[in-house]
Design a protein around this motif. Structure first.
Motif, mmCIF file in Angstrom:
data_model
loop_
_atom_site.group_PDB
_atom_site.id
_atom_site.type_symbol
_atom_site.label_atom_id
_atom_site.label_comp_id
_atom_site.label_asym_id
_atom_site.label_seq_id
_atom_site.Cartn_x
_atom_site.Cartn_y
_atom_site.Cartn_z
ATOM 1 N N GLY A 444 11.789 -1.975 -4.994
ATOM 2 C CA GLY A 444 11.998 -1.444 -3.648
ATOM 3 C C GLY A 444 13.481 -1.452 -3.313
ATOM 4 O O GLY A 444 14.222 -2.326 -3.772
ATOM 5 N N PHE A 445 13.907 -0.454 -2.541
ATOM 6 C CA PHE A 445 15.289 -0.403 -2.053
ATOM 7 C C PHE A 445 15.241 -0.580 -0.536
ATOM 8 O O PHE A 445 14.434 0.082 0.133
ATOM 9 C CB PHE A 445 15.924 0.954 -2.383
ATOM 10 N N ARG A 448 17.523 1.922 5.562
ATOM 11 C CA ARG A 448 18.578 1.916 6.575
ATOM 12 C C ARG A 448 18.045 2.635 7.805
ATOM 13 O O ARG A 448 17.003 3.265 7.753
ATOM 14 C CB ARG A 448 19.793 2.678 6.060
ATOM 15 N N GLY A 449 18.812 2.546 8.914
ATOM 16 C CA GLY A 449 18.440 3.272 10.127
ATOM 17 C C GLY A 449 17.047 2.859 10.594
ATOM 18 O O GLY A 449 16.742 1.676 10.698
ATOM 19 N N ARG A 450 16.198 3.844 10.766
ATOM 20 C CA ARG A 450 14.862 3.586 11.258
ATOM 21 C C ARG A 450 14.047 2.696 10.311
ATOM 22 O O ARG A 450 13.076 2.071 10.685
ATOM 23 C CB ARG A 450 14.138 4.926 11.424
ATOM 24 N N ARG A 451 14.464 2.697 9.049
ATOM 25 C CA ARG A 451 13.717 1.910 8.078
ATOM 26 C C ARG A 451 14.378 0.572 7.744
ATOM 27 O O ARG A 451 14.046 -0.054 6.742
ATOM 28 C CB ARG A 451 13.531 2.709 6.794
ATOM 29 N N ALA A 452 15.359 0.180 8.574
ATOM 30 C CA ALA A 452 16.004 -1.114 8.330
ATOM 31 C C ALA A 452 14.942 -2.199 8.422
ATOM 32 O O ALA A 452 14.009 -2.097 9.217
ATOM 33 C CB ALA A 452 17.107 -1.341 9.352
ATOM 34 N N GLY A 453 15.069 -3.219 7.581
ATOM 35 C CA GLY A 453 14.110 -4.321 7.638
ATOM 36 C C GLY A 453 12.880 -4.077 6.793
ATOM 37 O O GLY A 453 12.035 -4.948 6.650
ATOM 38 N N THR A 454 12.761 -2.900 6.233
ATOM 39 C CA THR A 454 11.644 -2.672 5.322
ATOM 40 C C THR A 454 12.213 -1.926 4.109
ATOM 41 O O THR A 454 13.422 -1.758 3.997
ATOM 42 C CB THR A 454 10.501 -1.887 6.002
ATOM 43 N N LEU A 485 4.892 2.111 5.867
ATOM 44 C CA LEU A 485 6.131 1.357 5.681
ATOM 45 C C LEU A 485 5.940 -0.104 6.056
ATOM 46 O O LEU A 485 6.627 -0.987 5.557
ATOM 47 C CB LEU A 485 7.254 1.957 6.533
ATOM 48 N N GLU A 486 4.980 -0.318 6.917
ATOM 49 C CA GLU A 486 4.708 -1.686 7.328
ATOM 50 C C GLU A 486 3.746 -2.344 6.332
ATOM 51 O O GLU A 486 3.894 -3.510 5.976
ATOM 52 C CB GLU A 486 4.125 -1.632 8.746
ATOM 53 N N MET A 487 2.803 -1.559 5.831
ATOM 54 C CA MET A 487 1.749 -2.115 4.967
ATOM 55 C C MET A 487 2.225 -2.390 3.536
ATOM 56 O O MET A 487 1.902 -3.412 2.943
ATOM 57 C CB MET A 487 0.566 -1.136 4.943
ATOM 58 N N LEU A 488 3.002 -1.461 2.974
ATOM 59 C CA LEU A 488 3.354 -1.593 1.550
ATOM 60 C C LEU A 488 4.086 -2.908 1.225
ATOM 61 O O LEU A 488 3.712 -3.588 0.275
ATOM 62 C CB LEU A 488 4.148 -0.371 1.084
ATOM 63 N N PRO A 489 5.116 -3.288 2.014
ATOM 64 C CA PRO A 489 5.780 -4.548 1.675
ATOM 65 C C PRO A 489 4.807 -5.725 1.685
ATOM 66 O O PRO A 489 4.924 -6.637 0.882
ATOM 67 C CB PRO A 489 6.829 -4.708 2.780
ATOM 68 N N ARG A 490 3.841 -5.669 2.582
ATOM 69 C CA ARG A 490 2.877 -6.776 2.658
ATOM 70 C C ARG A 490 2.030 -6.827 1.378
ATOM 71 O O ARG A 490 1.764 -7.873 0.817
ATOM 72 C CB ARG A 490 1.972 -6.600 3.880
ATOM 73 N N LEU A 491 1.621 -5.646 0.909
ATOM 74 C CA LEU A 491 0.801 -5.588 -0.301
ATOM 75 C C LEU A 491 1.591 -6.047 -1.524
ATOM 76 O O LEU A 491 1.046 -6.598 -2.466
ATOM 77 C CB LEU A 491 0.323 -4.149 -0.550
ATOM 78 N N LEU A 492 2.901 -5.781 -1.487
ATOM 79 C CA LEU A 492 3.718 -6.041 -2.674
ATOM 80 C C LEU A 492 4.281 -7.458 -2.716
ATOM 81 O O LEU A 492 4.664 -7.944 -3.778
ATOM 82 C CB LEU A 492 4.872 -5.033 -2.721
ATOM 83 N N ASP A 493 4.318 -8.099 -1.550
ATOM 84 C CA ASP A 493 4.989 -9.388 -1.456
ATOM 85 C C ASP A 493 4.611 -10.397 -2.556
ATOM 86 O O ASP A 493 5.478 -11.002 -3.168
ATOM 87 C CB ASP A 493 4.760 -9.983 -0.057
ATOM 88 N N PRO A 494 3.308 -10.566 -2.852
ATOM 89 C CA PRO A 494 2.959 -11.568 -3.874
ATOM 90 C C PRO A 494 3.497 -11.234 -5.265
ATOM 91 O O PRO A 494 3.468 -12.083 -6.143
ATOM 92 C CB PRO A 494 1.429 -11.550 -3.891
ATOM 93 N N TYR A 495 3.959 -10.022 -5.462
ATOM 94 C CA TYR A 495 4.359 -9.615 -6.817
ATOM 95 C C TYR A 495 5.872 -9.521 -6.956
ATOM 96 O O TYR A 495 6.379 -9.052 -7.970
ATOM 97 C CB TYR A 495 3.667 -8.289 -7.176
ATOM 98 N N GLU A 496 6.564 -9.974 -5.879
ATOM 99 C CA GLU A 496 8.014 -9.929 -5.914
ATOM 100 C C GLU A 496 8.540 -10.770 -7.073
ATOM 101 O O GLU A 496 7.990 -11.820 -7.380
ATOM 102 C CB GLU A 496 8.518 -10.497 -4.591
ATOM 103 N N SER A 497 9.599 -10.303 -7.709
ATOM 104 C CA SER A 497 10.139 -11.041 -8.844
ATOM 105 C C SER A 497 11.653 -11.077 -8.734
ATOM 106 O O SER A 497 12.282 -10.079 -8.404
ATOM 107 C CB SER A 497 9.701 -10.337 -10.138
ATOM 108 N N HIS A 517 1.690 -3.965 -10.394
ATOM 109 C CA HIS A 517 0.387 -4.292 -9.803
ATOM 110 C C HIS A 517 -0.150 -3.113 -9.005
ATOM 111 O O HIS A 517 -1.214 -2.593 -9.284
ATOM 112 C CB HIS A 517 0.500 -5.538 -8.919
ATOM 113 N N LEU A 518 0.651 -2.679 -8.024
ATOM 114 C CA LEU A 518 0.163 -1.666 -7.095
ATOM 115 C C LEU A 518 0.348 -0.256 -7.662
ATOM 116 O O LEU A 518 1.424 0.094 -8.130
ATOM 117 C CB LEU A 518 0.932 -1.794 -5.771
#
Ligand code: ATP
Length: 585
Positions: A444-445, A448-454, A485-497, A517-518
């Motif tokens: 994930g990258f 910015r702007g409206r998508r800052a924080g995700t 944009l809100e859901m995907l980071p949550r789904l991916l969080d356990p697979y962060e490396s 995974h996803l």
């Protein structure tokens, strides 16, 4: 059996690349394993503990595994993280740290395969409050008694990163070599595995009962069968020609989720395409089966589709996503009712029907399934005329389907195979340059702007099934709703490396890596050559991979696909070649 012996064979396997060599070493390992531990060993070589369909997930979060390692090695977490980042691999880090710890220790207790397996199983089965602490304690105690090499493989196993390069089919080959007198038995053991995909069970049966035992393996209620899959062609003429001009069956291809339905009396279990238990997502479908399937015991296949409550019309696949929520399934059931479109029957009563031809199975299906508003055998015609097939295709699309699946009337149910006995025909193969494809999120990258924080953009990979690695294909940043944009980071969080995960090939470095995974669905304007992306590197032109032009997320997550079921590099190459042909005339 000592786990040291297993670990040293793993180390050998890891250094090998030739399939024959791997099979031989694995066969030796199987032969030296006591019969009652064979099943555990078979699962473990795959980094698993039970067959997939039982849903026993190991995949401990990286943070937790590293904490356990810090405890066992008597080191600070910072030191452990530093070693991990230095090596880029959790196993090698563990090996190094435990080597320094063990210096001067003459005696360690020595682990058995049984202890490692039982402990990992307990870790995997822990859930609920306090489970994290218990997992941590169990793992630290195991590592504490482990040699450096053992620690290496234990760490990789618990984090889901044991990649020995041993596919399930290699384990089957090795079992044939070890217990059945060699390659001649390959077809038999493979067939047994496809109808009863429990590697431990198959390996143990081969050892205990030999060929006779495997011949006796047949479809069984409660054990999902590996699904038969379809090839694709782009026109009705091509399909009729491929099938030799015979009369074939053309069925609606519905855009829902595939369910394999197991019924025993009033008990109904539902399995997804990737053989996960999904009964709790569709209690209403289970009720439909109970009410409208006239068989005490049966295994059936159906496409479950969401329908509009008022009109009964089919709704797109996306509407089924509501069923995957942890909470609120009740609400989804009343808001988005479903219909079942049955397309196959694999077992009825005590008869395994997988060996029977399509026509016989279809006849049985029509007898067993009651036609109601919510249940039916999928619409079908028999024809040898491309024109008639085209016409039926138009009907299918008007009725909200994706297209057709055309089936060879004489073919048995070929569990686990993707062959031309089933051929799909979709509209998009004709009007767009590329079919929608299913890709694995590997990075994930930050936005910015409206998508800052995700994450604003995701890095996606196709699966190279020959080399068993995930290769980068594209960055996608369009098609995401705010909700996505809100859901995907949550789904991916356990697979962060923290580091590039093993088995991932990418020259592009995202802000955050994810373990494969996803799987998400993407469309694109066309395929292009790329100097950056690694998918199909060198296959079309030296130094170039393939990428996507204008990729866009369709809003579909393919939870029904494992990362290894994603679009493969071979398919991408085929699509690229097809596209060149079309563009060239
Ligand atoms: P897709 O992404 O197109 O669904 P897939 O890789 O999931 O493809 P394929 O084998 O290529 O699977 O296509 C067959 C799929 O189509 C089945 O898995 C099933 O879910 C769905 N399907 C819908 N209608 C039928 C039908 N009448 N017969 C068989 N499969 C059907």
């Amino acid at each position: 059996m000592d786990y040291a012996e297993v670990a040293s064979k793993y180390a050998e396997l890891e250094a090998m690349s030739g399939r024959n060599e791997i099979t031989r070493v694995l066969a030796d390992l199987l032969k030296s394993t006591p019969e009652d531990e064979l099943a555990s060993l078979a699962y473990m070589t795959q980094g698993k503990l039970r067959p997939d369909y039982e849903g026993v997930e190991l995949g401990l979060a990286e943070k937790l595994a590293l904490r356990a390692l810090a405890n066992a090695a008597g080191l600070s977490q910072d030191k452990v993280y530093a070693a991990y980042v230095k090596h880029g691999d959790i196993g090698t880090a563990a090996e190094e740290l435990m080597t320094s710890k063990n210096q001067g220790t003459l005696f360690s207790e020595g682990l058995t395969l049984r202890r490692v397996y039982d402990t990992l199983l307990r870790i995997a089965r822990q859930s609920g409050s306090g489970s994290m602490e218990t997992k941590l304690r169990e793992l630290a105690s195991l590592l504490n008694d482990a040699s450096p090499l053992e620690a290496k493989f234990i760490m990789r196993t618990v984090t889901g990163e044991l990649r020995l390069g041993v596919a399930d089919y290699t384990v089957l080959d090795a079992s044939a070599l070890a217990f059945l007198g060699g390659k001649g038995a390959r077809g038999l053991i493979e067939h047994a595995y496809n109808v009863h995909p429990d590697l431990g069970f198959i390996v143990a049966s081969a050892a205990a009962k030999g060929l006779k035992g495997l011949e006796g393996v047949s479809a069984e209620v409660g054990v999902p069968i590996r699904p038969m899959l379809a090839e694709r062609l782009s026109s009705a003429e091509a399909i009729v020609e491929k099938m030799g001009g015979r009369t074939v069956a053309a069925e609606y291809k519905l855009d829902g989720e595939r369910l394999q339905i197991h019924k025993e009396g009033a008990e109904v279990a539902l399995f997804s395409r990737r053989l996960e238990v999904v009964t709790s997502h569709y209690p209403d479908a289970a009720d439909l089966v109970n009410e409208h399937v006239r068989a005490r015991r049966a295994i059936l296949e159906a496409e479950v589709v969401a329908i509009n409550q008022d009109t009964g019309e089919y709704l797109p696949f996306q509407e089924l996503m509501h069923r995957r929520r942890k909470y609120g399934v009740e609400q989804a059931i009343s808001d988005y009712p479903v219909a079942l479109n049955f397309f196959d029957i694999l077992l009825a009563g005590t008869s395994d029907l997988t060996g029977r031809p399509y026509t016989a199975r279809r006849r049985k299906l029509e007898q067993v399934v009651e036609q109601t508003e919510r249940t039916r055998a999928v619409p079908k015609i028999s024809t040898s005329s491309p024109g008639e097939m085209e016409k039926f295709m138009e009907d299918a699309i008007t009725d909200g389907c994706e297209g057709l699946v055309v089936k060879d009337p004489d073919s048995p149910y070929r569990a686990g195979a993707r062959e031309f006995a089933w051929i799909k025909l979709k509209r998009e193969y004709r009007s767009e340059l590329t079919d929608a494809i299913d890709l694995v999120v590997i990075g994930g990258f930050h936005g910015r702007g409206r998508r800052a924080g995700t994450f604003g953009t995701y890095l996606l990979a196709a699966y190279d099934s020959k080399r068993r690695v995930f290769t980068s294909l594209a960055k996608v940043g369009t098609g995401f709703s705010d909700q996505d944009l809100e859901m995907l980071p949550r789904l991916l969080d356990p697979y962060e490396s923290r580091v590039k995960p093993p088995g991932v090939e990418s020259n592009m470095v995202p802000d955050v890596w994810f373990r494969p995974h996803l799987v998400i669905e993407v469309i694109a304007a066309e395929l292009t050559l790329s100097p950056v992306h690694t998918a199909a590197m060198g296959r079309i032109r030296p130094g170039a991979g393939i990428s996507l032009r204008f990729p866009k997320y369709t809003g579909k997550n393919r939870d029904d696909k494992a990362p290894e079921d994603a679009t493969t590099v071979d398919e991408i190459v085929e699509m690229y070649q097809g596209q060149v042909k079309r563009v060239g005339g």
